[in-house]
Design a protein around this motif. Structure first.
Motif, PDB file in Angstrom:
ATOM      1  N   VAL A 109      -0.265  -2.976  12.461  1.00 36.35           N
ATOM      2  CA  VAL A 109      -1.521  -3.527  13.410  1.00 36.35           C
ATOM      3  C   VAL A 109      -1.506  -2.566  14.446  1.00 36.35           C
ATOM      4  O   VAL A 109      -0.270  -2.257  15.088  1.00 36.35           O
ATOM      5  CB  VAL A 109      -1.349  -4.650  13.864  1.00 36.35           C
ATOM      6  CG1 VAL A 109      -2.610  -5.234  14.467  1.00 36.35           C
ATOM      7  CG2 VAL A 109      -1.030  -5.954  12.718  1.00 36.35           C
ATOM      8  N   THR A 110      -2.720  -1.864  14.952  1.00 38.86           N
ATOM      9  CA  THR A 110      -2.875  -0.954  15.884  1.00 38.86           C
ATOM     10  C   THR A 110      -3.741  -1.430  16.894  1.00 38.86           C
ATOM     11  O   THR A 110      -4.840  -2.054  16.925  1.00 38.86           O
ATOM     12  CB  THR A 110      -3.656   0.385  15.284  1.00 38.86           C
ATOM     13  OG1 THR A 110      -2.793   0.870  14.347  1.00 38.86           O
ATOM     14  CG2 THR A 110      -3.352   1.337  16.391  1.00 38.86           C
ATOM     15  N   SER A 111      -3.081  -1.574  18.224  1.00 38.97           N
ATOM     16  CA  SER A 111      -3.932  -1.826  19.385  1.00 38.97           C
ATOM     17  C   SER A 111      -4.214  -0.462  20.269  1.00 38.97           C
ATOM     18  O   SER A 111      -3.276   0.025  20.306  1.00 38.97           O
ATOM     19  CB  SER A 111      -3.279  -2.759  20.157  1.00 38.97           C
ATOM     20  OG  SER A 111      -2.604  -3.925  19.506  1.00 38.97           O
ATOM     21  N   VAL A 112      -5.390  -0.306  20.704  1.00 33.92           N
ATOM     22  CA  VAL A 112      -5.734   0.824  21.371  1.00 33.92           C
ATOM     23  C   VAL A 112      -6.278   0.568  22.769  1.00 33.92           C
ATOM     24  O   VAL A 112      -7.199  -0.548  23.011  1.00 33.92           O
ATOM     25  CB  VAL A 112      -6.828   1.695  20.875  1.00 33.92           C
ATOM     26  CG1 VAL A 112      -7.208   2.955  21.495  1.00 33.92           C
ATOM     27  CG2 VAL A 112      -6.290   1.987  19.212  1.00 33.92           C
ATOM     28  N   SER A 169     -10.414  -1.727  11.688  1.00 33.20           N
ATOM     29  CA  SER A 169     -10.740  -3.228  11.117  1.00 33.20           C
ATOM     30  C   SER A 169     -10.511  -3.989  11.846  1.00 33.20           C
ATOM     31  O   SER A 169     -10.881  -5.506  11.964  1.00 33.20           O
ATOM     32  CB  SER A 169      -9.929  -3.279   9.553  1.00 33.20           C
ATOM     33  OG  SER A 169      -8.662  -3.481   9.969  1.00 33.20           O
ATOM     34  N   GLY A 170      -9.296  -4.032  12.958  1.00 25.71           N
ATOM     35  CA  GLY A 170      -8.666  -4.890  13.673  1.00 25.71           C
ATOM     36  C   GLY A 170      -7.510  -5.875  13.094  1.00 25.71           C
ATOM     37  O   GLY A 170      -7.255  -6.738  13.592  1.00 25.71           O
ATOM     38  N   ALA A 171      -7.521  -5.451  11.701  1.00 25.37           N
ATOM     39  CA  ALA A 171      -6.711  -6.243  10.940  1.00 25.37           C
ATOM     40  C   ALA A 171      -5.353  -5.696  10.814  1.00 25.37           C
ATOM     41  O   ALA A 171      -5.326  -4.568  11.060  1.00 25.37           O
ATOM     42  CB  ALA A 171      -7.404  -6.727   9.755  1.00 25.37           C
ATOM     43  N   VAL A 172      -4.444  -6.428  10.195  1.00 21.67           N
ATOM     44  CA  VAL A 172      -3.156  -5.900   9.602  1.00 21.67           C
ATOM     45  C   VAL A 172      -3.505  -5.138   8.438  1.00 21.67           C
ATOM     46  O   VAL A 172      -4.247  -5.495   7.419  1.00 21.67           O
ATOM     47  CB  VAL A 172      -2.121  -6.903   9.174  1.00 21.67           C
ATOM     48  CG1 VAL A 172      -0.855  -6.321   8.732  1.00 21.67           C
ATOM     49  CG2 VAL A 172      -1.960  -8.050  10.421  1.00 21.67           C
ATOM     50  N   GLU A 173      -3.081  -3.895   8.206  1.00 17.11           N
ATOM     51  CA  GLU A 173      -3.337  -2.870   6.979  1.00 17.11           C
ATOM     52  C   GLU A 173      -2.061  -2.670   6.313  1.00 17.11           C
ATOM     53  O   GLU A 173      -1.180  -2.183   7.014  1.00 17.11           O
ATOM     54  CB  GLU A 173      -4.201  -1.696   7.561  1.00 17.11           C
ATOM     55  CG  GLU A 173      -5.432  -2.151   8.058  1.00 17.11           C
ATOM     56  CD  GLU A 173      -6.669  -2.348   6.940  1.00 17.11           C
ATOM     57  OE1 GLU A 173      -6.391  -2.290   5.785  1.00 17.11           O
ATOM     58  OE2 GLU A 173      -7.579  -2.726   7.693  1.00 17.11           O
ATOM     59  N   ALA A 174      -2.053  -2.701   5.260  1.00 14.56           N
ATOM     60  CA  ALA A 174      -1.009  -2.586   4.207  1.00 14.56           C
ATOM     61  C   ALA A 174      -0.662  -0.945   4.062  1.00 14.56           C
ATOM     62  O   ALA A 174      -1.670  -0.033   4.125  1.00 14.56           O
ATOM     63  CB  ALA A 174      -1.030  -3.017   2.997  1.00 14.56           C
ATOM     64  N   VAL A 175       0.355  -0.584   4.169  1.00  7.70           N
ATOM     65  CA  VAL A 175       0.683   0.806   3.954  1.00  7.70           C
ATOM     66  C   VAL A 175       1.181   1.094   2.125  1.00  7.70           C
ATOM     67  O   VAL A 175       2.160   0.389   1.590  1.00  7.70           O
ATOM     68  CB  VAL A 175       2.103   1.422   4.464  1.00  7.70           C
ATOM     69  CG1 VAL A 175       2.448   2.987   4.122  1.00  7.70           C
ATOM     70  CG2 VAL A 175       1.800   1.100   6.064  1.00  7.70           C
ATOM     71  N   ASP A 176       0.198   1.456   1.515  1.00 10.07           N
ATOM     72  CA  ASP A 176       0.466   1.610  -0.057  1.00 10.07           C
ATOM     73  C   ASP A 176       1.346   2.823  -0.141  1.00 10.07           C
ATOM     74  O   ASP A 176       0.543   3.932  -0.326  1.00 10.07           O
ATOM     75  CB  ASP A 176      -0.912   1.501  -0.891  1.00 10.07           C
ATOM     76  CG  ASP A 176      -1.503   0.170  -0.684  1.00 10.07           C
ATOM     77  OD1 ASP A 176      -0.887  -0.956  -0.617  1.00 10.07           O
ATOM     78  OD2 ASP A 176      -2.821   0.061  -0.339  1.00 10.07           O
ATOM     79  N   LEU A 177       2.348   2.714  -0.855  1.00 12.47           N
ATOM     80  CA  LEU A 177       3.160   3.858  -1.289  1.00 12.47           C
ATOM     81  C   LEU A 177       3.519   3.658  -2.708  1.00 12.47           C
ATOM     82  O   LEU A 177       3.802   2.847  -3.297  1.00 12.47           O
ATOM     83  CB  LEU A 177       4.561   3.873  -0.379  1.00 12.47           C
ATOM     84  CG  LEU A 177       4.415   4.385   1.074  1.00 12.47           C
ATOM     85  CD1 LEU A 177       6.071   4.137   1.545  1.00 12.47           C
ATOM     86  CD2 LEU A 177       4.103   5.760   1.423  1.00 12.47           C
ATOM     87  N   PRO A 178       3.260   4.959  -3.437  1.00 16.61           N
ATOM     88  CA  PRO A 178       3.508   4.924  -4.875  1.00 16.61           C
ATOM     89  C   PRO A 178       4.870   5.168  -4.896  1.00 16.61           C
ATOM     90  O   PRO A 178       5.695   5.197  -3.815  1.00 16.61           O
ATOM     91  CB  PRO A 178       2.971   6.416  -5.202  1.00 16.61           C
ATOM     92  CG  PRO A 178       2.844   7.134  -4.145  1.00 16.61           C
ATOM     93  CD  PRO A 178       2.643   6.178  -2.765  1.00 16.61           C
ATOM     94  N   PRO A 179       5.844   4.895  -6.064  1.00 18.64           N
ATOM     95  CA  PRO A 179       7.161   4.962  -6.360  1.00 18.64           C
ATOM     96  C   PRO A 179       7.599   6.318  -5.824  1.00 18.64           C
ATOM     97  O   PRO A 179       6.971   7.376  -5.958  1.00 18.64           O
ATOM     98  CB  PRO A 179       7.257   4.723  -7.817  1.00 18.64           C
ATOM     99  CG  PRO A 179       5.951   4.509  -8.142  1.00 18.64           C
ATOM    100  CD  PRO A 179       4.967   4.835  -7.488  1.00 18.64           C
ATOM    101  N   GLN A 180       8.825   6.267  -4.909  1.00 22.63           N
ATOM    102  CA  GLN A 180       9.449   7.497  -4.816  1.00 22.63           C
ATOM    103  C   GLN A 180       9.883   8.281  -5.831  1.00 22.63           C
ATOM    104  O   GLN A 180      10.602   7.858  -6.474  1.00 22.63           O
ATOM    105  CB  GLN A 180      10.637   7.160  -3.695  1.00 22.63           C
ATOM    106  CG  GLN A 180      10.981   8.451  -2.698  1.00 22.63           C
ATOM    107  CD  GLN A 180      12.029   7.855  -1.756  1.00 22.63           C
ATOM    108  OE1 GLN A 180      12.054   6.595  -1.632  1.00 22.63           O
ATOM    109  NE2 GLN A 180      12.493   8.685  -1.028  1.00 22.63           N
TER     110      GLN A 180
END
Ligand code: ISE
Length: 326
Positions: free
Chosen positions: A184-187, A306-317
């Motif tokens: 979540v980012t606050s600015v 978005s003002g919302a929590v956003e997922a970090v989508d990582l592919p398999p390493q």
């Protein structure tokens, strides 16, 4: 003698070129940059040839330092991988996540690590002390990064994240040994459409949390980290500056320059890289680290909008980057 091509002659390119010139077993073969006067002067200072065309330099060297503007990083790193040349690339790996993915894929296809990424906090003594102290303390509960920058030109949220906060994102991943799963980012805005202060709240895969506080207009330049773990708490030491008692006050200078506090760190980073080139085994922050940090930047930008929590989508390493230092 390792013959290195240095691409880009801004502050970091010049710093790396001088450090190479002072290193045993290495020499700057090429300085490449279209900024002719500065590039020619640096080339003559470090005893190198000059070219405006970085790809020409890559055709005649043993290893490459990529320190040109961020948007050109991918082009030169991909060329280096194609030629199977070890490459030290300044952070960020790229500006676009897709380009970072292309680098990770190209290196995986080459079948061996060629890229060391310039997340240099991992070679900074104050950060290393924190890493070492954390070893016996068990899982991380909270990691807090504080990054105070002194204002240059006003920057956007995206620029703060890609150009500065990306260091702290790597510090979180490196010290926790975990991926960031959401953010979540606050600015706090600055003048016009710039950003002054960012707060990132991140959840870690192992169940801990991390916060990153970034101020782009602080009174002085300071980077610090504090970690609470299962069995204890670690706080990075203060940089050594004299404490002055005078006129009924205790004071200590902060300094406003991000470069000077890390001069030794850049030397150590270069030594580690040159040693890894000599032994043909890249170490340190990986292309995957660059990609994963970039993915967190993407989620942080999305959260800002978005003002919302956003997922970090990582592919398999990829296997190539597993079990490496994060
Ligand atoms: C700069 O580019 C750096 O790499 C510094 O380490 C960082 O602290 C600063 O915020 C950046 O602008």
């Amino acid at each position: 003698m390792i013959r290195v091509a240095v691409i880009g002659v801004g502050g970091m390119g010049a710093c790396h070129a001088r450090n190479i010139a002072e290193s045993a077993g290495a020499a700057v073969a090429w300085v490449a940059d279209p900024a002719t006067d500065v590039a020619r002067a640096l080339a003559s200072e470090v005893g190198a040839s000059w070219t405006a065309d970085g790809h020409e330099a890559l055709a005649d060297c043993d290893a490459v330092v990529v320190a040109c503007p961020d948007r050109f990083h991918a082009e030169f790193v991909l060329d280096a991988i194609d030629r199977r040349l070890p490459v030290l690339c300044e952070k960020p790996l790229t500006v676009e996540l897709d380009d970072a993915r292309r680098v990770v894929d190209a290196e995986s296809a080459a079948g061996r690590r060629l890229v060391q990424l310039g997340f240099m906090r991992v070679y900074d003594e104050r950060h290393e002390q924190v890493r070492d102290a954390l070893g016996p303390l068990g899982p991380v509960h909270h990691l807090r990064c504080v990054h105070r920058n002194t204002a240059g030109a006003p920057r956007t949220v995206e620029q703060l994240l890609v150009e500065s906060v990306i260091h702290d994102i790597h510090t979180v991943r490196w010290l926790s040994g975990d991926e960031i799963v959401d953010v979540v980012t606050s600015v706090v805005p600055g003048p016009q459409s710039s950003a002054r202060f960012l707060l990132l709240t991140c959840r870690l895969a192992g169940g801990g949390v991390a916060t990153i506080e970034f101020d782009d207009g602080a009174a002085g330049y300071e980077v610090s980290v504090e970690v609470s773990a299962e069995h204890g708490n670690v706080v990075s030491s203060d940089p050594h500056r004299a404490v002055v008692r005078a006129d009924g006050r205790i004071s200590s200078e902060i300094g406003d320059d991000w470069f000077a506090p890390f001069l030794d760190t850049y030397r150590r980073e270069m030594r580690v890289w040159l040693d890894s080139v000599a032994s043909a085994s890249a170490t340190g922050p990986t292309a995957w680290d660059g990609f994963a940090a970039q993915a967190v930047v993407g989620a942080a930008v999305a959260s800002h909008h978005s003002g919302a929590v956003e997922a970090v989508d990582l592919p398999p390493q990829p296997d190539l980057h597993r079990n490496e230092d994060a």
